[in-house]
Design an enzyme around this catalytic site. Sequence first.
Site, PDB file in Angstrom:
ATOM      1  N   TYR A  23       0.190  -1.320   0.111  1.00  0.00           N
ATOM      2  CA  TYR A  23       0.044  -0.032   0.419  1.00  0.00           C
ATOM      3  C   TYR A  23       0.956   1.364  -0.011  1.00  0.00           C
ATOM      4  CZ  TYR A  23      -2.900   3.344   0.880  1.00  0.00           C
ATOM      5  OH  TYR A  23      -4.365   4.569   1.484  1.00  0.00           O
ATOM      6  N   HIS A  27       1.636   4.261  -3.018  1.00  0.00           N
ATOM      7  CA  HIS A  27       1.713   5.641  -2.875  1.00  0.00           C
ATOM      8  C   HIS A  27       2.936   6.513  -3.320  1.00  0.00           C
ATOM      9  CE1 HIS A  27      -2.649   4.018  -1.607  1.00  0.00           C
ATOM     10  NE2 HIS A  27      -2.779   5.623  -1.500  1.00  0.00           N
ATOM     11  N   TYR A  46      -4.677  17.885   0.807  1.00  0.00           N
ATOM     12  CA  TYR A  46      -4.658  15.997   1.419  1.00  0.00           C
ATOM     13  C   TYR A  46      -3.318  15.463   1.274  1.00  0.00           C
ATOM     14  CZ  TYR A  46      -7.860  12.338  -0.325  1.00  0.00           C
ATOM     15  OH  TYR A  46      -8.509  10.976  -0.557  1.00  0.00           O
ATOM     16  N   TRP A  81      -7.856   3.672 -10.067  1.00  0.00           N
ATOM     17  CA  TRP A  81      -6.363   3.745  -8.520  1.00  0.00           C
ATOM     18  C   TRP A  81      -7.701   3.071  -8.417  1.00  0.00           C
ATOM     19  CZ3 TRP A  81      -2.994   4.922  -7.674  1.00  0.00           C
ATOM     20  CH2 TRP A  81      -2.468   4.977  -6.381  1.00  0.00           C
TER      21      TRP A  81
END
Length: 128
Positions: A23, A27, A46, A81
């Site tokens: 994960y 990113h 964000y 995505w």
Amino acid sequence: MTSPSPTRVCFQLQVHPELLDEYIERHSPVWPDMLAEIAASGRRNYSLFLAEGGLLIGYYEVDDDAAAQEYLAASPVAARWEAEMGRFFVGLAGRPDQAATPLTEVFNLHDQLVASATGSDDESDDAS
């Protein structure tokens, strides 16, 4: 004339602990076209925060969250995505960007400083 304050959105998800490394890799970095879609939706500032064990906390600011959600829901890039990201999360029904649990904001320093400067919610009034 001042512009209205942005909406602050915080949410939580649970990443499968055995998928944490992957994960994080996914990113680092996020696809450039996905970054562009997030920005085009109106989301800004964000961030994602990952705790040990897989608790994921996300935060962003937006002027119109419903419009941002609609924009991303209609985006083919975001759909690809989110389809790839869905497998990382525990107990998630639907796309991660639409199924995350929102959190309730209970304190914001800026808002309270502004309120204090204007005299609203003055604690000294309660003491008398």
